[in-house]
Motif scaffolding. Structure first.
Motif, PDB file in Angstrom:
ATOM      1  N   PRO A 250       0.817  -1.210   0.000  1.00 18.88           N
ATOM      2  CA  PRO A 250       0.000   0.000   0.000  1.00 18.88           C
ATOM      3  C   PRO A 250       0.854   1.265   0.000  1.00 18.88           C
ATOM      4  CG  PRO A 250       0.083  -0.925   2.194  1.00 18.88           C
ATOM      5  CD  PRO A 250       0.879  -1.840   1.317  1.00 18.88           C
ATOM      6  N   GLY A 251       0.261   2.357  -0.389  1.00 18.20           N
ATOM      7  CA  GLY A 251       0.953   3.649  -0.321  1.00 18.20           C
ATOM      8  C   GLY A 251       2.182   3.707  -1.205  1.00 18.20           C
ATOM      9  N   GLN A 252       2.191   2.907  -2.265  1.00 16.68           N
ATOM     10  CA  GLN A 252       3.383   2.890  -3.111  1.00 16.68           C
ATOM     11  C   GLN A 252       3.247   3.767  -4.340  1.00 16.68           C
ATOM     12  OE1 GLN A 252       6.295  -0.154  -4.048  1.00 16.68           O
ATOM     13  NE2 GLN A 252       4.757  -1.557  -3.324  1.00 16.68           N
ATOM     14  N   ASN A 253       2.225   4.588  -4.367  1.00 20.34           N
ATOM     15  CA  ASN A 253       2.047   5.445  -5.538  1.00 20.34           C
ATOM     16  C   ASN A 253       3.295   6.273  -5.779  1.00 20.34           C
ATOM     17  OD1 ASN A 253      -0.428   4.490  -5.148  1.00 20.34           O
ATOM     18  ND2 ASN A 253      -1.466   6.452  -4.936  1.00 20.34           N
ATOM     19  N   LEU A 254       3.639   6.400  -7.037  1.00 16.70           N
ATOM     20  CA  LEU A 254       4.800   7.218  -7.356  1.00 16.70           C
ATOM     21  C   LEU A 254       4.549   8.666  -6.955  1.00 16.70           C
ATOM     22  CD1 LEU A 254       7.446   7.905  -8.837  1.00 16.70           C
ATOM     23  CD2 LEU A 254       6.089   8.117 -10.902  1.00 16.70           C
ATOM     24  N   THR A 255       3.379   9.182  -7.366  1.00 16.70           N
ATOM     25  CA  THR A 255       3.086  10.565  -7.034  1.00 16.70           C
ATOM     26  C   THR A 255       2.490  10.636  -5.636  1.00 16.70           C
ATOM     27  OG1 THR A 255       2.659  10.986  -9.326  1.00 16.70           O
ATOM     28  CG2 THR A 255       1.898  12.644  -7.791  1.00 16.70           C
ATOM     29  N   HIS A 256       3.179  11.347  -4.799  1.00 19.01           N
ATOM     30  CA  HIS A 256       2.822  11.409  -3.393  1.00 19.01           C
ATOM     31  C   HIS A 256       3.513  12.662  -2.902  1.00 19.01           C
ATOM     32  CE1 HIS A 256       1.134   8.166  -0.828  1.00 19.01           C
ATOM     33  NE2 HIS A 256       1.367   9.051   0.097  1.00 19.01           N
ATOM     34  N   TYR A 257       3.103  13.202  -1.815  1.00 20.64           N
ATOM     35  CA  TYR A 257       3.786  14.365  -1.251  1.00 20.64           C
ATOM     36  C   TYR A 257       3.937  15.481  -2.288  1.00 20.64           C
ATOM     37  CZ  TYR A 257       5.607  10.168   1.099  1.00 20.64           C
ATOM     38  OH  TYR A 257       5.749   8.946   1.684  1.00 20.64           O
ATOM     39  N   SER A 258       2.963  15.638  -3.181  1.00 23.27           N
ATOM     40  CA  SER A 258       3.142  16.567  -4.295  1.00 23.27           C
ATOM     41  C   SER A 258       2.563  17.938  -4.031  1.00 23.27           C
ATOM     42  CB  SER A 258       2.427  16.037  -5.530  1.00 23.27           C
ATOM     43  OG  SER A 258       3.196  15.083  -6.126  1.00 23.27           O
ATOM     44  N   PRO A 259       3.337  18.988  -4.328  1.00 20.29           N
ATOM     45  CA  PRO A 259       2.747  20.325  -4.310  1.00 20.29           C
ATOM     46  C   PRO A 259       1.717  20.428  -5.444  1.00 20.29           C
ATOM     47  CG  PRO A 259       5.152  20.423  -4.411  1.00 20.29           C
ATOM     48  CD  PRO A 259       4.755  19.010  -4.679  1.00 20.29           C
ATOM     49  N   TRP A 260       0.827  21.402  -5.368  1.00 19.63           N
ATOM     50  CA  TRP A 260      -0.161  21.570  -6.436  1.00 19.63           C
ATOM     51  C   TRP A 260       0.518  22.115  -7.700  1.00 19.63           C
ATOM     52  CZ3 TRP A 260      -3.401  18.569  -4.419  1.00 19.63           C
ATOM     53  CH2 TRP A 260      -3.974  18.727  -3.167  1.00 19.63           C
ATOM     54  N   ILE A 261       1.729  22.633  -7.561  1.00 19.21           N
ATOM     55  CA  ILE A 261       2.464  23.164  -8.727  1.00 19.21           C
ATOM     56  C   ILE A 261       3.387  22.076  -9.283  1.00 19.21           C
ATOM     57  CG2 ILE A 261       4.105  24.959  -9.481  1.00 19.21           C
ATOM     58  CD1 ILE A 261       3.151  26.613  -7.029  1.00 19.21           C
ATOM     59  N   GLU A 262       3.491  22.022 -10.602  1.00 24.14           N
ATOM     60  CA  GLU A 262       4.345  21.027 -11.274  1.00 24.14           C
ATOM     61  C   GLU A 262       5.777  21.086 -10.726  1.00 24.14           C
ATOM     62  OE1 GLU A 262       4.230  17.929 -13.575  1.00 24.14           O
ATOM     63  OE2 GLU A 262       2.517  19.292 -13.643  1.00 24.14           O
ATOM     64  N   THR A 263       6.290  19.953 -10.313  1.00 24.23           N
ATOM     65  CA  THR A 263       7.591  19.922  -9.626  1.00 24.23           C
ATOM     66  C   THR A 263       8.578  19.009 -10.366  1.00 24.23           C
ATOM     67  OG1 THR A 263       6.498  20.361  -7.517  1.00 24.23           O
ATOM     68  CG2 THR A 263       8.681  19.373  -7.395  1.00 24.23           C
ATOM     69  N   TYR A 264       9.855  19.410 -10.357  1.00 27.87           N
ATOM     70  CA  TYR A 264      10.901  18.630 -11.028  1.00 27.87           C
ATOM     71  C   TYR A 264      12.114  18.516 -10.109  1.00 27.87           C
ATOM     72  CZ  TYR A 264       8.245  19.788 -15.235  1.00 27.87           C
ATOM     73  OH  TYR A 264       7.244  19.933 -16.165  1.00 27.87           O
ATOM     74  N   VAL A 265      12.885  17.449 -10.312  1.00 28.72           N
ATOM     75  CA  VAL A 265      14.190  17.337  -9.665  1.00 28.72           C
ATOM     76  C   VAL A 265      15.202  17.961 -10.627  1.00 28.72           C
ATOM     77  CG1 VAL A 265      15.927  15.759  -8.730  1.00 28.72           C
ATOM     78  CG2 VAL A 265      13.508  15.091  -8.715  1.00 28.72           C
ATOM     79  N   ILE A 266      16.146  18.726 -10.094  1.00 27.19           N
ATOM     80  CA  ILE A 266      17.179  19.295 -10.968  1.00 27.19           C
ATOM     81  C   ILE A 266      18.178  18.182 -11.301  1.00 27.19           C
ATOM     82  CG2 ILE A 266      18.987  21.040 -11.237  1.00 27.19           C
ATOM     83  CD1 ILE A 266      17.469  22.750  -9.155  1.00 27.19           C
ATOM     84  N   TYR A 267      18.344  17.937 -12.585  1.00 28.82           N
ATOM     85  CA  TYR A 267      19.241  16.865 -13.022  1.00 28.82           C
ATOM     86  C   TYR A 267      20.683  17.248 -12.707  1.00 28.82           C
ATOM     87  CZ  TYR A 267      21.763  13.509 -15.815  1.00 28.82           C
ATOM     88  OH  TYR A 267      22.627  12.527 -16.212  1.00 28.82           O
ATOM     89  N   ASP A 268      21.388  16.294 -12.132  1.00 27.52           N
ATOM     90  CA  ASP A 268      22.753  16.557 -11.727  1.00 27.52           C
ATOM     91  C   ASP A 268      23.573  15.350 -12.192  1.00 27.52           C
ATOM     92  OD1 ASP A 268      25.107  16.422 -10.270  1.00 27.52           O
ATOM     93  OD2 ASP A 268      24.230  17.294  -8.454  1.00 27.52           O
ATOM     94  N   SER A 269      24.427  15.571 -13.178  1.00 27.25           N
ATOM     95  CA  SER A 269      25.110  14.422 -13.790  1.00 27.25           C
ATOM     96  C   SER A 269      25.979  13.689 -12.766  1.00 27.25           C
ATOM     97  CB  SER A 269      25.950  14.875 -14.973  1.00 27.25           C
ATOM     98  OG  SER A 269      26.897  15.819 -14.514  1.00 27.25           O
ATOM     99  N   LYS A 270      26.417  14.404 -11.751  1.00 28.03           N
ATOM    100  CA  LYS A 270      27.261  13.746 -10.734  1.00 28.03           C
ATOM    101  C   LYS A 270      26.425  12.811  -9.865  1.00 28.03           C
ATOM    102  CE  LYS A 270      30.244  17.485  -9.970  1.00 28.03           C
ATOM    103  NZ  LYS A 270      29.640  18.524  -9.198  1.00 28.03           N
ATOM    104  N   ASN A 271      25.284  13.294  -9.428  1.00 25.28           N
ATOM    105  CA  ASN A 271      24.435  12.448  -8.579  1.00 25.28           C
ATOM    106  C   ASN A 271      23.687  11.398  -9.386  1.00 25.28           C
ATOM    107  OD1 ASN A 271      25.211  13.744  -6.351  1.00 25.28           O
ATOM    108  ND2 ASN A 271      23.177  14.407  -5.711  1.00 25.28           N
TER     109      ASN A 271
END
Ligand code: TXA
Ligand code: MG
Length: 374
Positions: A250-271
């Protein structure tokens, strides 16, 4: 209409009575705010799901005042009891939820129809007092609308649930110190499975068991389900019904903890993106587009974009994970209240530090696996 009240003794007594008569009480814990109902009030438990628009397939954590209170709720094999004793003794009160085989009288609704119940002893003094005054287990999910960012202040709870009648929200100035939800583990037979990452890491759980000469098999955390389509595919493959499948995970939905505004992770080639967090979508962003964007930095990595973006925050200027966890949900909600922000871009703070993984889990899910590159 929900009501915010202060955390005086009289009010906490009032809240205990209110829970017994079927009302809901939102209370601070050291992780996030919970939306509580008495475990013995079936109607109130039902109201939690309605208030949050939460599907019944997502089970509720049962909060108890002390370890001994679990006895009445769970039934364990000798091995399970040994694991439970070691971990509860070490990590309770605290941000660890332990999912265990439930006694028959535990209401099915808190287990999504299954046989396992999640229990936790919260450390926050107000949660502790409320449990003591109520003298009953309190079932409580995070006090946000389903899928939204978890609340860390009474105002956050009010912003999501103001229209809920029969809801008292306890205001507290000491804040939710940890700021992200508890680690969830499941003890079953000889195994311990991590269902959700949190402030208590797999490493510290292993270390504690090792100290007691216990060798539990720690199963890897399951990969995220990307969307409804993936759930269907997995159902087909495993040849199990949706109910059985969701019960197991249960509770495995990918989208969770989401702000109402479209959110992205900043791509970081090192990480990069570790295998648990695959890049599901990647796009570029131009300098021109930056002007309507909120940047949520970590350790001043993107400080040079401060004046190019609409708003700039740093989760922790000196790259401290504890501070970052405490700030994360608060900053997400603050940005939601600003005008004209089109996107939120959050730094990829993933590192070898176990706590960074738990925080990144929330960032990744808030972004639904979408990355952006400058
Ligand atoms: O820190 C926290 O855990 C907060 C505070 C209020 O205690 N609560 C919280 O609850 O985050 P919630 O409902 O937002 O997340 C609980 C998650 C569920 O989504 C599910 O993944 C897992 O815990 N869980 C709870 N009971 C379970 C069960 N019986 N079997 C499997 N997973 C369970
Ligand atoms: Mg939640």
């Amino acid at each position: 209409m929900a009501e915010i009240i202060d955390s005086s003794f009289e009010n906490l007594f009032k809240c205990a009575d209110f829970l017994h008569s079927g009302g809901l009480v939102a209370f601070p814990t050291e992780t996030v705010y919970g939306l509580g109902a008495s475990l013995w009030h079936e109607n109130a438990l039902n109201t939690i799901f309605i208030a949050k628009s939460r599907p019944k397939t997502d089970p509720l954590i049962v909060h108890i005042q002390k370890k001994e209170d679990a006895k009445n709720l769970v039934i364990l094999t000798q091995k399970e009891q040994t694991y439970f004793d070691i971990l509860a003794k070490k990590f309770w009160p605290g941000p660890l939820t332990i999912v265990l085989k439930a006694e028959k009288h535990v209401p099915k609704i808190v287990m999504s129809g299954g046989n396992y119940v999640g229990v936790r002893v919260p450390a926050h003094p107000i949660a502790q007092k409320l449990l003591a005054f109520t003298n009953a287990p309190i079932a409580a999910p995070s006090a946000n609308k389903f899928g939204h960012v978890s609340p860390t202040t009474a105002q956050h709870v009010f912003d999501d649930l103001s229209t809920v009648s029969e809801l008292l929200i306890i205001n507290d100035d000491t804040k939710c110190d940890i700021g992200i939800e508890s680690t969830v583990i499941k003890i079953q037979d000889e195994t311990i499975q991590i269902l959700r990452l949190g402030a208590i890491s797999e490493e510290s759980i292993k270390a504690e068991l090792r100290m007691s000469n216990m060798e539990a098999v720690l199963i890897e955390q399951k990969k995220y389900l990307k969307n409804e389509h993936d759930i269907e595919k997995r159902e087909e493959k495993q040849n199990v019904s949706r109910e059985t499948f969701l019960e197991d995970a249960p509770g495995q939905n990918l989208t969770h903890y989401s702000p109402w505004i479209e959110t992205y992770v900043i791509y970081d080639s090192k990480n990069g993106a570790p295998s648990l967090f695959p890049i599901l979508h990647k796009q570029k962003i131009s300098d021109a587009e930056l002007k309507n964007i909120a940047i949520v930095d970590f350790g001043k990595k993107y400080f040079q974009y401060k004046n190019l973006s609409k708003i700039y925050y740093d989760l922790s200027e000196d790259s401290d994970y504890k501070t970052a966890a405490r700030n994360l949900f608060n900053i997400m909600r603050e940005i939601e209240n600003k005008q004209d922000v089109e996107k939120i871009l959050i730094a990829n703070l993933y590192s070898e530090s176990p706590f960074s993984k738990a925080i990144f889990d929330r960032i990744y899910r808030a972004a639904s696996g979408k990355f952006i590159e400058f």
